[in-house]
Design a protein around this motif. Structure first.
Motif, short mmCIF file in Angstrom:
data_model
loop_
_atom_site.label_atom_id
_atom_site.label_comp_id
_atom_site.label_asym_id
_atom_site.label_seq_id
_atom_site.Cartn_x
_atom_site.Cartn_y
_atom_site.Cartn_z
N LEU A 127 50.60 -0.19 51.41
CA LEU A 127 51.62 0.24 50.47
C LEU A 127 51.55 1.74 50.23
O LEU A 127 52.59 2.42 50.16
CB LEU A 127 51.48 -0.52 49.15
CG LEU A 127 52.52 -0.21 48.06
CD1 LEU A 127 53.93 -0.42 48.60
CD2 LEU A 127 52.27 -1.08 46.83
N ALA A 128 50.34 2.28 50.10
CA ALA A 128 50.19 3.71 49.90
C ALA A 128 50.73 4.48 51.09
O ALA A 128 51.41 5.51 50.93
CB ALA A 128 48.71 4.06 49.69
N THR A 129 50.47 3.98 52.29
CA THR A 129 51.00 4.63 53.49
C THR A 129 52.53 4.61 53.50
O THR A 129 53.18 5.61 53.85
CB THR A 129 50.48 3.91 54.75
OG1 THR A 129 49.05 3.93 54.73
CG2 THR A 129 50.98 4.58 56.01
N ALA A 130 53.11 3.49 53.08
CA ALA A 130 54.58 3.38 53.05
C ALA A 130 55.17 4.35 52.03
O ALA A 130 56.21 4.98 52.29
CB ALA A 130 54.98 1.94 52.71
N LEU A 131 54.54 4.48 50.86
CA LEU A 131 55.05 5.40 49.84
C LEU A 131 54.99 6.84 50.32
O LEU A 131 55.93 7.62 50.14
CB LEU A 131 54.25 5.23 48.55
CG LEU A 131 54.58 4.01 47.69
CD1 LEU A 131 53.54 3.84 46.59
CD2 LEU A 131 55.98 4.15 47.08
N VAL A 132 53.85 7.23 50.92
CA VAL A 132 53.70 8.60 51.39
C VAL A 132 54.68 8.89 52.52
O VAL A 132 55.34 9.94 52.55
CB VAL A 132 52.26 8.86 51.84
CG1 VAL A 132 52.14 10.20 52.56
CG2 VAL A 132 51.33 8.83 50.63
N ALA A 133 54.82 7.95 53.46
CA ALA A 133 55.75 8.15 54.57
C ALA A 133 57.19 8.22 54.06
O ALA A 133 57.98 9.07 54.50
CB ALA A 133 55.60 7.02 55.58
N GLY A 134 57.53 7.36 53.11
CA GLY A 134 58.88 7.38 52.54
C GLY A 134 59.16 8.67 51.79
O GLY A 134 60.25 9.23 51.88
N GLY A 135 58.16 9.15 51.05
CA GLY A 135 58.33 10.43 50.36
C GLY A 135 58.52 11.58 51.30
O GLY A 135 59.37 12.46 51.08
N GLY A 136 57.73 11.61 52.38
CA GLY A 136 57.89 12.66 53.37
C GLY A 136 59.25 12.61 54.05
O GLY A 136 59.88 13.64 54.30
N PHE A 137 59.75 11.41 54.34
CA PHE A 137 61.05 11.26 54.97
C PHE A 137 62.15 11.75 54.03
O PHE A 137 63.09 12.45 54.44
CB PHE A 137 61.28 9.79 55.32
CG PHE A 137 62.59 9.50 55.97
CD1 PHE A 137 62.82 9.86 57.29
CD2 PHE A 137 63.61 8.89 55.28
CE1 PHE A 137 64.05 9.62 57.90
CE2 PHE A 137 64.84 8.63 55.88
CZ PHE A 137 65.05 9.00 57.20
N ALA A 138 62.05 11.40 52.73
CA ALA A 138 63.04 11.84 51.75
C ALA A 138 63.07 13.36 51.63
O ALA A 138 64.13 13.98 51.57
CB ALA A 138 62.77 11.20 50.40
N ALA A 139 61.87 13.96 51.62
CA ALA A 139 61.80 15.41 51.49
C ALA A 139 62.32 16.11 52.76
O ALA A 139 62.97 17.15 52.68
CB ALA A 139 60.36 15.84 51.23
N ALA A 140 62.02 15.52 53.91
CA ALA A 140 62.46 16.13 55.17
C ALA A 140 63.98 16.11 55.31
O ALA A 140 64.58 17.00 55.92
CB ALA A 140 61.80 15.42 56.36
#
Length: 281
Positions: free
Chosen positions: A265-278
């Motif tokens: 879940l932590a990996t999914a949150l970090v990856a999702g946050g990075g995708f949103a910022a990108a």
């Protein structure tokens, strides 16, 4: 993503190996590891700069040395003090406020817009980090000095990172980081001799320290300097939350832990946050 921002991502990738290499160097005092790591990174960097015939670039004004050497040493001194004075998990969580601070400080110091998508991305990243290292966290009153040191470390690294791209420091060449690393090594060595007992490294610890100096405590700072000066600090600040997740995954692969729903879940949150910022404009 620009080449400079990719360079900053390279620094984040190298920092993901910090925990694993620190485990391999276990038994050495923290300030001694810092001094040795910076000495290796600075020496290699100095050799590269000398081979290019650019040693004259190390001649920088006092403000550049205060920012460079002071930032590198100040962050690590506060971080290690935090780990010594407070529970490591909680101190590390507070320390990881620095990516959020980078994103927030980049607006007033660099004149960059944030926007809801970018802010959502950075808060998703922090949520992933908090889930990973903050589960079951406790904050005993006697650990307050350590927590303050962790907060100070986060502020120092955020200010160091964002200030690198301001008008007064953006022209300082990345080659000067070699000198800053050597100066930080000297400061760490003095602090080590004052507060710690020296331990002679064995063969495995030497290998770990050399790898630290070549990567997380060496090349990473050169790449980060390029990313902060010519890349997008908002995106890099958000992507920085991938560091604790990647670090945990590396430790698991090395047999130092096990996969769990929390890690996924932590990996999914970090990856999702990075995708949103990108995707933010």
């Amino acid at each position: 993503m620009t080449p400079a921002t990719l360079a900053g991502c390279g620094a984040l990738a190298l920092w993901a190996f910090l925990a694993l290499l620190s485990r391999l160097s276990a038994g050495l005092p923290p300030l001694q590891i810092t001094a040795m790591g910076f000495a290796v990174g600075g020496t290699v960097g100095l050799a590269v700069v000398a081979a290019q015939g650019r040693l004259a670039l190390l001649r920088q004004p006092p403000i550049a040395w205060l920012h460079g050497a002071g930032g590198l040493f100040g962050y690590h001194a506060l971080y290690f003090a935090a780990l010594a004075l407070a529970p490591a998990v909680e101190a590390n969580l507070i320390n990881y406020l620095w990516p959020l601070l980078i994103v927030l400080l980049s607006a007033p110091l660099r004149g960059l817009r944030l926007g809801p998508a970018r802010l959502a991305g950075v808060f998703m990243g922090f949520a992933g980090c908090a889930l990973l290292v903050g589960t079951g966290a406790a904050f005993p009153p006697e650990a307050v000095p350590g927590f303050l040191a962790a907060l100070g470390a986060a502020v120092v690294w955020a200010v160091y990172s964002v200030a690198a791209g301001t008008r007064r420091l953006v022209r300082v060449p990345t080659e000067a980081v070699a000198g800053f690393c050597l100066a930080a090594a000297l400061l760490a060595a003095v602090a080590h001799l004052a507060f710690e007992a020296t331990v002679v490294p064995d063969a495995g610890q030497w290998v770990a320290v050399v790898l630290l100096g070549l990567g997380p405590v060496g090349a990473a700072f050169f790449l980060w300097d390029v990313g902060m000066k010519r890349g997008d600090p908002r995106l890099l600040g958000t992507l920085a939350y991938a560091v604790p997740v990647a670090s945990t995954l590396l430790l698991i692969l090395a047999g130092e832990g096990a996969f769990s729903a929390k890690v996924v879940l932590a990996t999914a949150l970090v990856a999702g946050g990075g995708f949103a910022a990108a995707r933010a404009r």
